[in-house]
Design an enzyme around this catalytic site. Structure first.
Site, PDB file in Angstrom:
ATOM      1  N   HIS A   1       0.840  -1.194   0.000  1.00 53.14           N
ATOM      2  CA  HIS A   1       0.000   0.000   0.000  1.00 53.14           C
ATOM      3  C   HIS A   1       0.879   1.250   0.000  1.00 53.14           C
ATOM      4  CE1 HIS A   1       0.528  -0.684   4.460  1.00 53.14           C
ATOM      5  NE2 HIS A   1       0.888   0.573   4.355  1.00 53.14           N
TER       6      HIS A   1
HETATM    7  P1  TYD Z   1      -2.209  -3.717   7.045  1.00 50.44           P
HETATM    8  O1  TYD Z   1      -2.142  -2.244   6.906  1.00 50.44           O
HETATM    9  O2  TYD Z   1      -2.733  -4.492   5.875  1.00 50.44           O
HETATM   10  O3  TYD Z   1      -0.812  -4.315   7.492  1.00 50.44           O
HETATM   11  P2  TYD Z   1       0.623  -4.204   6.776  1.00 50.44           P
HETATM   12  O4  TYD Z   1       0.589  -3.029   5.856  1.00 50.44           O
HETATM   13  O5  TYD Z   1       1.577  -4.013   7.874  1.00 50.44           O
HETATM   14  O6  TYD Z   1       0.876  -5.472   6.061  1.00 50.44           O
HETATM   15  O7  TYD Z   1      -3.106  -4.036   8.339  1.00 50.44           O
HETATM   16  C1  TYD Z   1      -3.585  -5.328   8.624  1.00 50.44           C
HETATM   17  C2  TYD Z   1      -4.860  -5.184   9.429  1.00 50.44           C
HETATM   18  O8  TYD Z   1      -4.580  -4.560  10.686  1.00 50.44           O
HETATM   19  C3  TYD Z   1      -5.901  -4.338   8.745  1.00 50.44           C
HETATM   20  O9  TYD Z   1      -7.166  -4.935   8.984  1.00 50.44           O
HETATM   21  C4  TYD Z   1      -5.852  -3.009   9.468  1.00 50.44           C
HETATM   22  C5  TYD Z   1      -5.356  -3.388  10.851  1.00 50.44           C
HETATM   23  N1  TYD Z   1      -4.540  -2.339  11.494  1.00 50.44           N
HETATM   24  C6  TYD Z   1      -5.081  -1.600  12.538  1.00 50.44           C
HETATM   25  O10 TYD Z   1      -6.233  -1.794  12.956  1.00 50.44           O
HETATM   26  N2  TYD Z   1      -4.305  -0.640  13.126  1.00 50.44           N
HETATM   27  C7  TYD Z   1      -3.033  -0.385  12.718  1.00 50.44           C
HETATM   28  O11 TYD Z   1      -2.347   0.520  13.275  1.00 50.44           O
HETATM   29  C8  TYD Z   1      -2.493  -1.155  11.624  1.00 50.44           C
HETATM   30  C9  TYD Z   1      -1.095  -0.900  11.111  1.00 50.44           C
HETATM   31  C10 TYD Z   1      -3.290  -2.110  11.051  1.00 50.44           C
END
Ligand code: TYD
Length: 132
Positions: free
Chosen positions: A48
């Site tokens: 992302h």
């Molecule tokens: P995601 O952003 O996809 O993780 P990464 O980019 O690190 O691979 O987040 C995974 C899940 O966790 C998604 O459902 C959103 C949740 N999340 C939160 O609730 N709070 C946060 O601070 C983060 C980073 C993720």
């Protein structure tokens, strides 16, 4: 590319080292800290870009790689030193992979969790960037 490698101030000691994050080490006000751990070696995280938020990534333990794209350039940054952080500013696509066993990635963010700040589709990211 809208990134910076940041050397964290450290205090070296035969008993072990200390890295310190205070005052102006991070060029934003810290709103959130989270960390990735127990990441399978074949997993990819991230995938992302953030419209506004800045994030500083620090490999507290072990190693991983960050693949970065901004529509013009592509870069791979190897993260393996706990006193070297990668600052990813806004509008940079990132993917984290090649996690070593026991790797921990600390993320210090300029914003609280806000799904509207994410762009999770690469083509949508390129379209968004081209309109800026
Ligand atoms: P995601 O952003 O996809 O993780 P990464 O980019 O690190 O691979 O987040 C995974 C899940 O966790 C998604 O459902 C959103 C949740 N999340 C939160 O609730 N709070 C946060 O601070 C983060 C980073 C993720």
């Amino acid at each position: 590319m809208n990134i910076e490698l940041i050397s964290l101030p450290k205090i070296e000691d035969y008993r072990g080292n200390i890295a310190v994050i205070e005052k102006d080490v991070i060029p934003f006000e810290i709103k959130r800290v989270y960390y990735l751990f127990d990441v399978p070696s074949t997993a990819k995280r991230g995938g992302h870009a953030h419209k506004e938020q800045f994030e500083l990534l620090i490999p507290l333990s072990g190693s991983f790689e960050v693949q970065l794209k901004d529509g013009n350039e592509e870069k791979t940054v190897a993260m393996n030193k706990p006193d070297k952080g990668l600052l990813i500013k806004s509008n940079v696509w990132r993917e984290l992979d090649n996690f070593s066993s026991g790797a921990v990635c600390l993320v210090i963010s300029s914003g609280v969790y806000d799904e509207t700040d994410y762009i999770r589709d690469f083509d949508a990211f390129i379209t968004y960037k081209n309109k800026l």
